[in-house]
Design a protein around this motif. Sequence first.
Motif, PDB file in Angstrom:
ATOM      1  N   ASP A   1     -17.466  -0.697 -22.023  1.00  0.00           N
ATOM      2  CA  ASP A   1     -18.356   0.193 -21.287  1.00  0.00           C
ATOM      3  C   ASP A   1     -17.654   0.628 -20.006  1.00  0.00           C
ATOM      4  O   ASP A   1     -17.892   0.097 -18.934  1.00  0.00           O
ATOM      5  CB  ASP A   1     -19.654  -0.561 -20.993  1.00  0.00           C
ATOM      6  CG  ASP A   1     -20.665   0.328 -20.306  1.00  0.00           C
ATOM      7  OD1 ASP A   1     -20.445   1.552 -20.267  1.00  0.00           O
ATOM      8  OD2 ASP A   1     -21.666  -0.199 -19.810  1.00  0.00           O
ATOM      9  N   LYS A   2     -16.743   1.615 -20.135  1.00  0.00           N
ATOM     10  CA  LYS A   2     -15.927   2.025 -18.992  1.00  0.00           C
ATOM     11  C   LYS A   2     -16.778   2.622 -17.885  1.00  0.00           C
ATOM     12  O   LYS A   2     -16.448   2.541 -16.714  1.00  0.00           O
ATOM     13  CB  LYS A   2     -14.886   3.060 -19.435  1.00  0.00           C
ATOM     14  CG  LYS A   2     -13.761   2.462 -20.249  1.00  0.00           C
ATOM     15  CD  LYS A   2     -12.523   2.272 -19.398  1.00  0.00           C
ATOM     16  CE  LYS A   2     -11.450   1.483 -20.088  1.00  0.00           C
ATOM     17  NZ  LYS A   2     -10.842   2.168 -21.198  1.00  0.00           N
ATOM     18  N   GLY A   3     -17.900   3.222 -18.272  1.00  0.00           N
ATOM     19  CA  GLY A   3     -18.755   3.863 -17.284  1.00  0.00           C
ATOM     20  C   GLY A   3     -19.251   2.872 -16.253  1.00  0.00           C
ATOM     21  O   GLY A   3     -19.289   3.160 -15.064  1.00  0.00           O
ATOM     22  N   ALA A   4     -19.602   1.663 -16.726  1.00  0.00           N
ATOM     23  CA  ALA A   4     -20.124   0.644 -15.819  1.00  0.00           C
ATOM     24  C   ALA A   4     -19.061   0.217 -14.817  1.00  0.00           C
ATOM     25  O   ALA A   4     -19.347  -0.091 -13.672  1.00  0.00           O
ATOM     26  CB  ALA A   4     -20.609  -0.560 -16.620  1.00  0.00           C
ATOM     27  N   ALA A   5     -17.798   0.183 -15.277  1.00  0.00           N
ATOM     28  CA  ALA A   5     -16.727  -0.264 -14.394  1.00  0.00           C
ATOM     29  C   ALA A   5     -16.435   0.780 -13.326  1.00  0.00           C
ATOM     30  O   ALA A   5     -15.958   0.454 -12.249  1.00  0.00           O
ATOM     31  CB  ALA A   5     -15.473  -0.556 -15.210  1.00  0.00           C
ATOM     32  N   GLY A   6     -16.686   2.045 -13.630  1.00  0.00           N
ATOM     33  CA  GLY A   6     -16.450   3.105 -12.644  1.00  0.00           C
ATOM     34  C   GLY A   6     -14.995   3.464 -12.505  1.00  0.00           C
ATOM     35  O   GLY A   6     -14.619   4.230 -11.638  1.00  0.00           O
ATOM     36  N   LYS A   7     -14.129   2.879 -13.321  1.00  0.00           N
ATOM     37  CA  LYS A   7     -12.708   3.254 -13.264  1.00  0.00           C
ATOM     38  C   LYS A   7     -12.114   3.138 -14.654  1.00  0.00           C
ATOM     39  O   LYS A   7     -12.634   2.425 -15.506  1.00  0.00           O
ATOM     40  CB  LYS A   7     -11.965   2.406 -12.250  1.00  0.00           C
ATOM     41  CG  LYS A   7     -12.190   0.934 -12.360  1.00  0.00           C
ATOM     42  CD  LYS A   7     -11.599   0.231 -11.151  1.00  0.00           C
ATOM     43  CE  LYS A   7     -12.099  -1.198 -11.074  1.00  0.00           C
ATOM     44  NZ  LYS A   7     -11.779  -1.849  -9.824  1.00  0.00           N
TER      45      LYS A   7
END
Lengths: 352, 356
Positions: free
Chosen positions: A237-243
């Motif tokens: 879930d790349k979106g959650a990581a923000g990077k």
Amino acid sequence: MSDKLTTASVLAFERKLDPSDAVLYAGRWEDRAQSHSWQPLSVQTKSVRGTISNRLKAKDQDPVKLDAAIENPNLQTVDIAALPAQADTLKVQFTLRVLGGTGTPSACNSAPYRAKLLATVQGYVQQHGFAELARRYAANLANGRFLWRNRLGAESVAVTVEQMQGGGSVKTWDFDALSLDTRTLLAINNEAKGLEELGQVIAGGLAGSGHVLLRVTAFVRQGAGQEVFPSQELILDKGAAGKSKTLYQVGGAAAIHSQKIGNALRTIDTWYEGAESLGPIAVEPYGSVTTQGRAYRQPKQKMDFYTLLDNWLLKDQAPPVEQQHFVMAVLIRGVCLVMPVEQGRSNDYALH
Amino acid sequence: MSQAILVLPHLHIQNANAIGSPLTHGFPSITAFTGLMWALERKLTQAGVPLQLQGVGVICHDHQEQVTRGYVRSFNLTRNPVGKDGNTAAIVEEGRMHLQLTLVLAVAEKRARDAPAALVPGNETQLAEWAHRAGDVLAAMRVAGGSVLPPRPMPGRRVRPWLAIVAQDPQAAASQFQRWRRQWLPGFALVGRDDVLAHRLQHLRASRPEATLLDAWLHAARFNYQPMTDEAGQPPPDGKVLWEDPLRPKGSGWVVPISVGYAALETSAHAAGQVRNARDTALPLRFVESVYSFGQWISPHRLHSLEHLLWRPETDATLGLYRCRSGYPAPVADEAVTPENWLSLADDDDDIYHYT
């Protein structure tokens, strides 16, 4: 019903080479003697304005649309780890525990199979001992393979291996890693001074009932301010990581995953077909190499772990000596056979 | 009463299982530690240390869960080697965490008939030797699925395992415990709070008689913020409404949902070897599901007795309940620790721990 031996439906082995995460520190090459006071390397985040450079789909190749698309900036945030401007050397440190009891399954639901397995492993140990495997593991400590990309482009790499007991080091070996070839594990590496002795210590740990603890420290002279390469996290879930790239940290310090260290240490398999051109690969049941998307020990070649083990145990056909080494190396690696009872953690290694 | 305690201080555990049960994550299940206790006892017997381990206390000093912190947390995963066809292996989600733990084990001696007791005061050399062996054995084991890293020197802290006799006199034991608990600071001990679940159910039933234990568990596991009004039901005059969880006021403690064991799904166990692919064909097998309750992270200086810290496994085969029970007593309502009264409660302590 005959008394024919069948494979246990639940069978798992714990790994016997248990590395810790490798933590990264930065300092100066001439201060290596005081490296215990070096600062851990931290991971920085940076945002960059990049360009669109990926291959576009055919339908997007309308010139007008293409111009519009590639004129858009490609904004991204990534993690980066680099040496500070005044430090030219990367220190990578981890500990490696060598456990005894190879061939003793951590889970097995068939007593006859277990007995046969132990007898087979005993037979191997009596005939060959762990000397051959241990020398290869030692070679991978000495040549700094566990540094992965940090080894490339380094000016000099010094590896120190200490045997620890009661909190202090009792024996020390020093290696010049760059003088050792990672493509061969036989001819050149055996010349390294102390390698034989280190191999004996590891073999003693694998054969013994206790455990051997090694502390491995590598100094990599990279050049001041150069980028270094800790492990990258696999985040779905790349979106959650923000990077778009997250690097691994332990307690605020950049680090390399233990799984990745373990993969480098067991890169000792030179007994598969095609080893002459490719060199050693990591010990895996199917000889799989992730970076190439290939498996070098296909079941149809009858050289994969399961075929070899079944022939050896169930049909009493002992494989050639090299393949016996391979089977033992898989047992040392740790493996979960047949039924996915517990995830063999040792077979996980992080995406890099 | 425990005869002695075996303390394994400041263990660094790498990649322990962070998924405690099908519904909770963030710390391994307490059953992982009772399992470790039994495994350790067996290995100690093999190593010639005649100790029986009866209960376990867990104090967590530091933790790092391998997650990505967004609004929703997701686990950092691992990519596994490609399969035999060269294709990427399926990603199996697993939660991992690094821990720094102190384990306190209640110990009794397994004594051969007519043999002199070894677990007595004055036998310190033997006890130190046993503790050292226990540390050695544990170093090669897994704790909650994670590897035990070698101890690091921590200035001012004991990092080597130690064994100590528990005094028989209750007063002496209490002052002994006061000395011990200081070593476990800073940190948080996990204790059981079954009473939270009971109270919450009572509270919910007052307005909803059909409420079940699951409702109560879910209700107490979350924050239930609501606008607070004064006694007369009037909003505050300045118009600034305070939002709070009335059942979780300040000072009510760090209460967490946990799993505490297993309950059978069937009335009786299958005989040994009856179920295919069982892990051990020599033992009867019973299908179970997790039992949920509440726990509380509490600083060790708030504990007043060794028994309050310990979890003991409990088996009821007829009822089909295999659970761990904490010795921590439910706090009496009017003695609940609030910011106003905790200082006065702590006054009787000679070793009050000052927060800065």
